[in-house]
Motif scaffolding. Structure first.
Motif, PDB file in Angstrom:
ATOM      1  N   ASP A   1      10.928   2.268  -9.219  1.00  0.00           N
ATOM      2  CA  ASP A   1      10.204   1.145  -8.618  1.00  0.00           C
ATOM      3  C   ASP A   1      11.026   0.497  -7.506  1.00  0.00           C
TER       4      ASP A   1
ATOM      5  N   HIS B   1       3.812   5.823  -5.640  1.00  0.00           N
ATOM      6  CA  HIS B   1       3.668   5.918  -7.100  1.00  0.00           C
ATOM      7  C   HIS B   1       2.462   6.743  -7.543  1.00  0.00           C
ATOM      8  N   ASN B   2       1.365   6.670  -6.803  1.00  0.00           N
ATOM      9  CA  ASN B   2       0.118   7.289  -7.258  1.00  0.00           C
ATOM     10  C   ASN B   2      -0.350   8.468  -6.419  1.00  0.00           C
ATOM     11  N   GLY B   3       0.270   8.677  -5.270  1.00  0.00           N
ATOM     12  CA  GLY B   3      -0.148   9.760  -4.386  1.00  0.00           C
ATOM     13  C   GLY B   3      -1.391   9.393  -3.598  1.00  0.00           C
ATOM     14  N   ILE B   4      -1.738  10.238  -2.639  1.00  0.00           N
ATOM     15  CA  ILE B   4      -2.947  10.043  -1.835  1.00  0.00           C
ATOM     16  C   ILE B   4      -3.275  11.396  -1.198  1.00  0.00           C
TER      17      ILE B   4
ATOM     18  N   THR C   1       3.896   1.493  -1.265  1.00  0.00           N
ATOM     19  CA  THR C   1       4.451   1.584  -2.618  1.00  0.00           C
ATOM     20  C   THR C   1       3.441   2.228  -3.550  1.00  0.00           C
ATOM     21  N   ASP C   2       2.183   1.821  -3.453  1.00  0.00           N
ATOM     22  CA  ASP C   2       1.120   2.399  -4.272  1.00  0.00           C
ATOM     23  C   ASP C   2       0.963   3.895  -3.996  1.00  0.00           C
ATOM     24  N   ILE C   3       1.021   4.275  -2.741  1.00  0.00           N
ATOM     25  CA  ILE C   3       0.908   5.693  -2.370  1.00  0.00           C
ATOM     26  C   ILE C   3       2.082   6.488  -2.949  1.00  0.00           C
TER      27      ILE C   3
ATOM     28  N   GLU D   1       0.834  -1.207   0.000  1.00  0.00           N
ATOM     29  CA  GLU D   1       0.000   0.000   0.000  1.00  0.00           C
ATOM     30  C   GLU D   1       0.870   1.259   0.000  1.00  0.00           C
TER      31      GLU D   1
ATOM     32  N   ALA E   1       1.775  12.061  -6.753  1.00  0.00           N
ATOM     33  CA  ALA E   1       2.555  10.884  -7.140  1.00  0.00           C
ATOM     34  C   ALA E   1       4.024  11.287  -7.235  1.00  0.00           C
ATOM     35  N   GLN E   2       4.888  10.428  -6.774  1.00  0.00           N
ATOM     36  CA  GLN E   2       6.324  10.694  -6.793  1.00  0.00           C
ATOM     37  C   GLN E   2       6.935  10.027  -8.021  1.00  0.00           C
ATOM     38  N   LYS E   3       6.838  10.707  -9.150  1.00  0.00           N
ATOM     39  CA  LYS E   3       7.304  10.154 -10.434  1.00  0.00           C
ATOM     40  C   LYS E   3       8.823   9.995 -10.496  1.00  0.00           C
TER      41      LYS E   3
END
Length: 113
Positions: free
Chosen positions: A99, A85-88, A81-83, A79, A93-95
């Protein structure tokens, strides 16, 4: 002749001994997490300081972003990792985080309970 040969051999042994391996403690910063994987604490801390500390505080205490000192009790490594990559919420998102770095960081943060 024998003395000079002995001196050269002794010198070579000293030089080679001083240059030895250096990897004996290579995994000192890595520890096993609850999923059986390992977390490289030093690498994770470096990634955190480079990418997260400006908002979440250098000691996980929060700032512009929320405190992360106990984030592992709320989110799993996947979760987190998803945050990353995609933000919340207001976190974008931390582009710029790869990975591999996101996984290293998430595994480290997931241990914070």
């Amino acid at each position: 002749m024998k003395k000079s040969l002995l001196a050269v051999l002794f010198g070579a042994v000293l030089v080679l001994g001083a240059c030895g391996g250096g990897d004996d403690n290579a995994d000192d910063n890595a520890k096993e997490n609850e999923n059986g994987g390992t977390v490289d604490t030093a690498a994770a801390e470096e990634i955190y300081q480079s990418n997260c500390s400006a908002c979440h505080g250098s000691d996980l205490s929060g700032g512009a972003g929320p405190e992360l000192a106990n984030i592992g009790s709320k989110y799993s490594a996947e979760e987190i990792t998803d945050i990353i990559h995609n933000g919340i919420g207001s976190m974008p998102a931390q582009k710029g985080v790869s990975d591999q770095d996101a996984t290293t960081l998430a595994n480290w943060l997931a241990e914070k309970k």
